[in-house]
Scaffold this active site. Structure first.
Site, PDB file in Angstrom:
ATOM      1  N   GLY A  14       0.828  -1.216   0.000  1.00 39.17           N
ATOM      2  CA  GLY A  14       0.000   0.000   0.000  1.00 39.17           C
ATOM      3  C   GLY A  14       0.853   1.254   0.000  1.00 39.17           C
ATOM      4  O   GLY A  14       2.078   1.211  -0.048  1.00 39.17           O
ATOM      5  N   GLN A  15       0.143   2.392   0.045  1.00 41.50           N
ATOM      6  CA  GLN A  15       0.791   3.715   0.028  1.00 41.50           C
ATOM      7  C   GLN A  15       1.747   3.918   1.199  1.00 41.50           C
ATOM      8  O   GLN A  15       2.854   4.401   1.031  1.00 41.50           O
ATOM      9  CB  GLN A  15      -0.300   4.770   0.245  1.00 41.50           C
ATOM     10  CG  GLN A  15      -1.028   5.346  -0.857  1.00 41.50           C
ATOM     11  CD  GLN A  15      -1.335   6.789  -0.433  1.00 41.50           C
ATOM     12  OE1 GLN A  15      -0.576   7.681  -0.784  1.00 41.50           O
ATOM     13  NE2 GLN A  15      -2.393   7.002   0.339  1.00 41.50           N
ATOM     14  N   ILE A  16       1.257   3.628   2.399  1.00 41.58           N
ATOM     15  CA  ILE A  16       2.102   3.846   3.583  1.00 41.58           C
ATOM     16  C   ILE A  16       3.281   2.878   3.539  1.00 41.58           C
ATOM     17  O   ILE A  16       4.419   3.263   3.795  1.00 41.58           O
ATOM     18  CB  ILE A  16       1.292   3.700   4.892  1.00 41.58           C
ATOM     19  CG1 ILE A  16       0.244   4.808   4.973  1.00 41.58           C
ATOM     20  CG2 ILE A  16       2.211   3.738   6.113  1.00 41.58           C
ATOM     21  CD1 ILE A  16      -0.693   4.708   6.174  1.00 41.58           C
ATOM     22  N   GLY A  17       2.990   1.637   3.156  1.00 42.14           N
ATOM     23  CA  GLY A  17       4.064   0.654   3.027  1.00 42.14           C
ATOM     24  C   GLY A  17       5.178   1.151   2.124  1.00 42.14           C
ATOM     25  O   GLY A  17       6.368   0.991   2.435  1.00 42.14           O
ATOM     26  N   ASP A 161      -0.464  12.357  15.233  1.00 37.57           N
ATOM     27  CA  ASP A 161      -1.179  13.468  15.869  1.00 37.57           C
ATOM     28  C   ASP A 161      -0.205  14.307  16.693  1.00 37.57           C
ATOM     29  O   ASP A 161      -0.266  15.531  16.698  1.00 37.57           O
ATOM     30  CB  ASP A 161      -2.296  12.918  16.759  1.00 37.57           C
ATOM     31  CG  ASP A 161      -3.202  11.968  15.994  1.00 37.57           C
ATOM     32  OD1 ASP A 161      -4.065  12.460  15.259  1.00 37.57           O
ATOM     33  OD2 ASP A 161      -3.010  10.750  16.109  1.00 37.57           O
ATOM     34  N   HIS A 189      -6.937   7.937  17.957  1.00 34.19           N
ATOM     35  CA  HIS A 189      -6.429   8.510  16.709  1.00 34.19           C
ATOM     36  C   HIS A 189      -7.641   8.800  15.820  1.00 34.19           C
ATOM     37  O   HIS A 189      -8.037   7.998  14.980  1.00 34.19           O
ATOM     38  CB  HIS A 189      -5.466   7.552  16.004  1.00 34.19           C
ATOM     39  CG  HIS A 189      -5.110   8.002  14.613  1.00 34.19           C
ATOM     40  ND1 HIS A 189      -4.415   9.156  14.357  1.00 34.19           N
ATOM     41  CD2 HIS A 189      -5.383   7.473  13.402  1.00 34.19           C
ATOM     42  CE1 HIS A 189      -4.279   9.309  13.050  1.00 34.19           C
ATOM     43  NE2 HIS A 189      -4.864   8.303  12.447  1.00 34.19           N
TER      44      HIS A 189
END
Ligand code: NDP
Length: 327
Positions: A14-17, A161, A189
């Site tokens: 994925g994107q974050i990965g 955050d 979160h």
């Protein structure tokens, strides 16, 4: 040289990965002297597994000296085998027409299975960070599904955050973000999180005195931090990924290597501190040392703060209630 440690990452294609794996492999998470073996998990769908192959080709092409091995998996029982660190990034996104309860239930299924797999095959000292949303509740579910692992090994990501709040304060004061210390983010979160700068210091002086504007706090600062994810989607057309990956790196780095007395925020299972019921996966200010975190004690909670803490706690308890029958 050090023995390699095993780092499992889910949602690895994925994107974050994509923003995360290269930094883990280059040593930014666990140190420039710590070799790592990446154990990557993706859903079995051909598209995801193919994308994962592509990411692995790129990891290979970086020739990272610290990258001692890479594995691709579609089964958590294999991906979590003997793992020392687990970053649970993959989660079910909200689809069109999906109710919040459906989303919670779909994720409860994923995180029950992953908690059980960690319980069965991970290192007994595994440090688990849940990034995939709803992160706190997913972490709570994984913890509850892993009764043989210490509960304190399960955490949720509140660091984004925390970093967002620090950056907004630095911006307001016109100072570098590194000058801001002793910030706390309480709770979930989600937009209900409570970023609290009452104890924060800027170059050793109280931030509260430097800002001294409760209207800015309640009506500008808190909404800006709370809705930052949505603002980035609006601007970029995609959700935040690099900053989320960066926060995951910060969280694991600080947990593993210590903060030297510096406060950071982690979502952790409550021990009852500040009136938060035991086991609620809640953002607290912590310091870390020797691979363990401790909640900063003795902070005074004023009426405004108590109201905010009660609200984010109620949201978390609502999420836990919605999945109770699935655990
Ligand atoms: P991303 O990599 O962008 O996001 C992954 C998760 O992180 C989402 O739940 C997302 O929540 C969450 N997240 C937490 N903080 C943030 C933040 N600040 N900004 C954005 N996201 C945040 O999603 P992709 O769709 O690109 O990739 C997910 C991958 O996970 C896919 O490849 C999918 O196949 C995989 N997956 C793997 C599973 C598994 O390994 N078993 C299970 C399910 C999915 P939000 O949805 O709220 O944006």
């Amino acid at each position: 040289s050090k023995k390699p440690v095993r780092v499992a990452v889910t949602g690895a294609a994925g994107q974050i990965g994509y923003a995360l794996l290269f930094r883990i492999a280059s040593g930014e998470m666990l140190g420039k002297d710590q070799p790592v073996i990446l154990q990557l998990l993706e859903i079995p769908a051909e598209k995801a597994q193919n994308a994962l192959k592509g990411v692995i080709m790129e990891l290979e092409d970086c020739a990272f000296p610290l990258l001692a091995g890479i594995e691709a998996h579609s089964d958590p029982m294999q991906a979590f085998k003997d793992t020392d660190y687990a970053l649970l990034v993959g989660a079910r996104p909200r689809g069109p027409g999906m109710e919040r309860a459906d989303l919670l239930a779909a994720n409860a299924q994923i995180f029950t299975a992953q908690g059980k797999a960690l319980n069965a095959v991970a290192s007994r000292n595994v440090k688990v960070l849940v990034v995939g949303n709803p992160a706190n509740t997913n972490a709570y579910i994984a913890m509850k599904s892993a009764p043989d692992l210490p509960r304190e090994n399960f955490t949720a990501m509140l660091r984004l955050d925390h970093n967002r709040a620090a950056s907004q304060i630095a911006h307001k004061l016109g100072v570098p973000v590194g000058d801001i210390e002793k910030l706390a983010v309480w709770g979930n979160h989600s937009p209900t999180m409570y970023a609290d700068y009452r104890f924060a210091q800027v170059n050793g002086k109280p931030v509260k005195d430097a800002i001294n504007d409760q209207d800015w706090n309640a009506n500008v600062f808190l909404p800006t931090v709370g809705k930052r994810g949505a603002a980035i989607i609006e601007a970029r057309g995609l959700s935040s990924a690099a900053s989320a990956a960066n926060a995951a790196i910060d969280h694991m780095h600080d947990w593993a290597l210590g903060t030297n007395g510096k406060w950071v925020t982690m979502g952790i299972p409550s021990n009852g501190d500040y009136g938060i019921p035991k086991d609620v996966m809640f953002g607290f200010p912590v310091t870390t040392e020797g691979g363990k975190y401790s909640v900063v004690q003795g902070l005074e909670i004023d009426a405004f703060s108590q109201g905010r803490i009660d609200k984010t706690l109620a949201e978390l308890q609502g999420e836990a209630d919605a999945v109770k029958h699935l655990l």
